[in-house]
Design a protein around this motif. Structure first.
Motif, PDB file in Angstrom:
ATOM      1  N   SER A 189      -2.181  -0.179   6.945  1.00 14.84           N
ATOM      2  CA  SER A 189      -1.829  -1.599   7.036  1.00 14.84           C
ATOM      3  C   SER A 189      -1.987  -2.345   5.714  1.00 14.84           C
ATOM      4  O   SER A 189      -1.876  -3.570   5.697  1.00 14.84           O
ATOM      5  CB  SER A 189      -2.697  -2.270   8.106  1.00 14.84           C
ATOM      6  N   HIS A 190      -2.254  -1.614   4.611  1.00 11.91           N
ATOM      7  CA  HIS A 190      -2.415  -2.285   3.321  1.00 11.91           C
ATOM      8  C   HIS A 190      -1.703  -1.540   2.192  1.00 11.91           C
ATOM      9  O   HIS A 190      -1.977  -1.790   1.026  1.00 11.91           O
ATOM     10  CB  HIS A 190      -3.905  -2.407   2.964  1.00 11.91           C
ATOM     11  N   CYS A 191      -0.773  -0.643   2.532  1.00 14.59           N
ATOM     12  CA  CYS A 191      -0.209   0.276   1.534  1.00 14.59           C
ATOM     13  C   CYS A 191       0.829  -0.366   0.627  1.00 14.59           C
ATOM     14  O   CYS A 191       0.922  -0.031  -0.554  1.00 14.59           O
ATOM     15  CB  CYS A 191       0.437   1.473   2.233  1.00 14.59           C
ATOM     16  N   ASP A 242       3.443  -3.026  -1.441  1.00 14.26           N
ATOM     17  CA  ASP A 242       3.564  -4.260  -2.216  1.00 14.26           C
ATOM     18  C   ASP A 242       4.653  -5.088  -1.543  1.00 14.26           C
ATOM     19  O   ASP A 242       5.788  -5.132  -1.987  1.00 14.26           O
ATOM     20  CB  ASP A 242       3.933  -3.934  -3.661  1.00 14.26           C
ATOM     21  N   GLN A 260       3.409  -5.623   6.130  1.00 14.41           N
ATOM     22  CA  GLN A 260       2.872  -4.267   6.162  1.00 14.41           C
ATOM     23  C   GLN A 260       3.263  -3.571   7.462  1.00 14.41           C
ATOM     24  O   GLN A 260       3.809  -4.195   8.372  1.00 14.41           O
ATOM     25  CB  GLN A 260       1.342  -4.314   6.031  1.00 14.41           C
ATOM     26  N   GLU A 313      -2.635   1.457  11.871  1.00 13.14           N
ATOM     27  CA  GLU A 313      -4.008   1.096  11.556  1.00 13.14           C
ATOM     28  C   GLU A 313      -4.568   2.020  10.481  1.00 13.14           C
ATOM     29  O   GLU A 313      -4.175   3.175  10.360  1.00 13.14           O
ATOM     30  CB  GLU A 313      -4.874   1.177  12.810  1.00 13.14           C
ATOM     31  N   CYS A 333      -9.134   2.107   5.383  1.00 15.34           N
ATOM     32  CA  CYS A 333      -9.349   2.222   3.936  1.00 15.34           C
ATOM     33  C   CYS A 333     -10.116   1.007   3.417  1.00 15.34           C
ATOM     34  O   CYS A 333      -9.827  -0.132   3.802  1.00 15.34           O
ATOM     35  CB  CYS A 333      -8.010   2.336   3.212  1.00 15.34           C
ATOM     36  N   HIS A 369     -11.297  -1.608   0.325  1.00 14.92           N
ATOM     37  CA  HIS A 369     -10.513  -2.333  -0.675  1.00 14.92           C
ATOM     38  C   HIS A 369     -10.321  -1.475  -1.930  1.00 14.92           C
ATOM     39  O   HIS A 369     -11.272  -0.907  -2.471  1.00 14.92           O
ATOM     40  CB  HIS A 369     -11.222  -3.638  -1.046  1.00 14.92           C
ATOM     41  N   CYS A 394      -6.742   3.974  -0.970  1.00 14.22           N
ATOM     42  CA  CYS A 394      -5.639   4.235  -0.041  1.00 14.22           C
ATOM     43  C   CYS A 394      -5.569   5.729   0.244  1.00 14.22           C
ATOM     44  O   CYS A 394      -5.170   6.523  -0.619  1.00 14.22           O
ATOM     45  CB  CYS A 394      -4.309   3.741  -0.623  1.00 14.22           C
ATOM     46  N   LYS A 409       1.034   1.587  -3.183  1.00 16.63           N
ATOM     47  CA  LYS A 409       1.074   0.774  -4.405  1.00 16.63           C
ATOM     48  C   LYS A 409       0.861   1.571  -5.688  1.00 16.63           C
ATOM     49  O   LYS A 409       1.484   1.279  -6.704  1.00 16.63           O
ATOM     50  CB  LYS A 409       0.036  -0.342  -4.299  1.00 16.63           C
TER      51      LYS A 409
END
Length: 495
Positions: A262-264, A266, A270, A274, A277, A279, A282, A323
């Motif tokens: 959910s944070h991969c 740019d 997203q 789920e 990871c 901060h 990744c 990213k």
């Protein structure tokens, strides 16, 4: 609901959901008249009279019928197209059947005329163009500034070649080079993206003395005999030898691939997958890099020529990578003696909004950049930009391109750069694209058929699925009235 009950949904229900989604999607793109006053500037750039500039991609007729209340009126436009007669008989009789095969729709639109963000068919019906001639019309159809520059050059000199010295070629070389970071300052012009990628393959092999080239699965880098080897999509392949020396590695697709979270990306949007990871860390990126390491260790020689990659995979489905993936991939490739090539045919010229070039969003500087499509706003032109050292290797033999960098093409492309700056199209891509992505994400959260919304600026993908749990592909024939690239999965791509 149990996952298997989701999978068991009937195709009839899926098609009904698609119809409902398209109704909402149509309203979102064509009217957008419910944007709040605080979003007024964004609204103006999405819905505007003809003299407001907007770049995008094409609408299409469908079998879905809309009532007047579900399809608000199109915005005002004073431009009047000329009348024309339909040409389908000539198309069937005299045009190569391949162009009929790539006409995806049961009822194709017969495009007759265009002006800025608008298209008219032969019956005079107007469309908001959200496909841009397959991501090519970068500043608008028949843009007044570009049209004027073309007319001026046509009155002066139509054609000569780069054997001779003439101002448009050299002035445009200097102007285009100013948009690229050091040491990417040496340019050779072609007529298309396929030609540019062909040439990039040759230059990489000449410079490194190596032969093997790596690209992503699902990639598209052209349809010429050499570029076909870079293209990793069965629909574009023929049962003949092509593109020898090309090897694919796993595409780091954080939605459809085995790893993702959910944070991969740019991106303003997203995936719904789920992840835990921390901060700056990744797991998906690490796993996809391991796949590339395995490819380098098992599938190619110890020294390679190049790695080809689009900053955002275009025809493959607007796929965004983790990213830091390209930064780490470039390091591995250079350790193997290869050069890194960014295919900016679709991502270049401000389309992603945050940067002028897609590779800049990954915080990398490639050794070579190929470009086409938006470079000429639809006029045939491509380019290979590289370093002085790599360019010098190209002189080991003699290469000549009759039309590459001809006076008219260079005049057109120079005016396109001016229009991008004067109209602020990169900023428009950022603002409108971000707004559109966030609104489309609401449809994803509402409809089972929308599996993913992804992209940056005005390179946006909406992936249709039969179910969100297993991300099973939606049947191609169910959505043949939508705009999409003919990939293995249903992707509604907006440009």
């Amino acid at each position: 609901m149990h996952p298997r009950s989701v999978v068991a949904k009937t195709e009839e229900s899926a098609i009904l959901n698609a119809t409902r989604l398209t109704n909402c999607y149509r309203k979102a793109l064509i009217s957008l008249n419910q944007v709040t006053q605080s979003d007024h500037r964004v609204r103006q750039r999405i819905i505007s009279p003809c003299n407001d500039y907007f770049t995008g991609a094409g609408c299409q007729k469908s079998f879905v019928q809309y009532s007047p209340t579900s399809a608000p009126e199109m915005p005002r436009c004073n431009f009047q197209p000329e009348e024309y007669k339909q040409m389908i008989d000539i198309r069937k009789r005299n045009c190569n059947p391949m162009i009929m095969k790539v006409t995806y729709y049961k009822k194709p639109v017969f495009i007759h005329q265009g002006y800025m963000q608008w298209l008219w068919d032969v019956d005079g019906k107007r469309y908001l163009d959200l496909f841009a001639g397959v991501a090519t019309v970068s500043v608008g159809h028949c843009h007044p500034k570009v049209t004027a520059a073309t007319e001026q050059q046509l009155k002066k000199l139509w054609h000569t070649t780069n054997i001779y010295v003439y101002p448009p070629l050299h002035e445009y070389c200097e102007k285009l080079a100013s948009y690229l970071p050091d040491p990417l300052k040496v340019i050779y012009f072609t007529n298309s993206g396929s030609e540019a990628n062909d040439l990039a393959m040759l230059m990489a092999r000449l410079h490194t003395g190596n032969y093997d080239i790596i690209t992503f699965r699902g990639s598209y880098h052209g349809g010429s005999p050499q570029a076909m080897g870079l293209t990793s999509n069965a629909i574009y392949k023929y049962p003949i030898a092509n593109g020898l020396g090309c090897t694919t590695t796993m595409c780091p697709d954080v939605f459809r691939g085995p790893w993702g979270g959910s944070h991969c990306r740019d991106s303003p949007v997203q995936t719904t997958r789920e992840c835990s990871c921390s901060h700056g860390h990744c797991v998906a990126n690490e796993q996809y890099i391991e796949q590339l390491k395995e490819t380098l260790a098992t599938s190619v020689p110890s020294r390679i020529a190049a790695f080809f990659g689009e900053p955002i995979q275009g025809v493959g489905g607007s796929v965004q990578y983790p990213k830091n993936y390209l930064k780490e991939a470039y390091k591995l490739v250079r350790e193997k003696g290869g050069i890194c090539i960014a295919d900016e045919v679709q991502t270049g010229f401000g389309r992603t909004g945050s940067h002028f070039w897609g590779f800049q969003g990954h915080d990398v500087v490639p050794d070579m950049v190929t470009m086409a499509k938006g470079i000429g706003n639809g006029f045939p032109l491509g380019a290979v930009v590289t370093t002085p050292e790599i360019a010098a290797s190209f002189t080991k033999g003699v290469h000549f391109n009759t039309f590459g960098g001809n006076p008219v093409a260079c005049a057109v492309a120079s005016s396109v750069l001016d229009a991008i700056q004067e109209d602020g199209t990169q900023q428009i891509s950022l603002e409108v694209g971000t707004y559109l992505l966030t609104e489309l994400a609401k449809l994803r959260d509402k409809y089972e058929i929308v599996g993913d919304v992804r992209g940056k600026g005005l390179q946006i993908g909406v992936e249709m699925v039969k179910d969100k749990v297993f991300r099973h592909c939606f049947l191609l024939q169910c959505l043949n009235w939508l705009i999409f690239y003919p990939t293995a999965i249903i992707i509604l791509e907006l440009v």
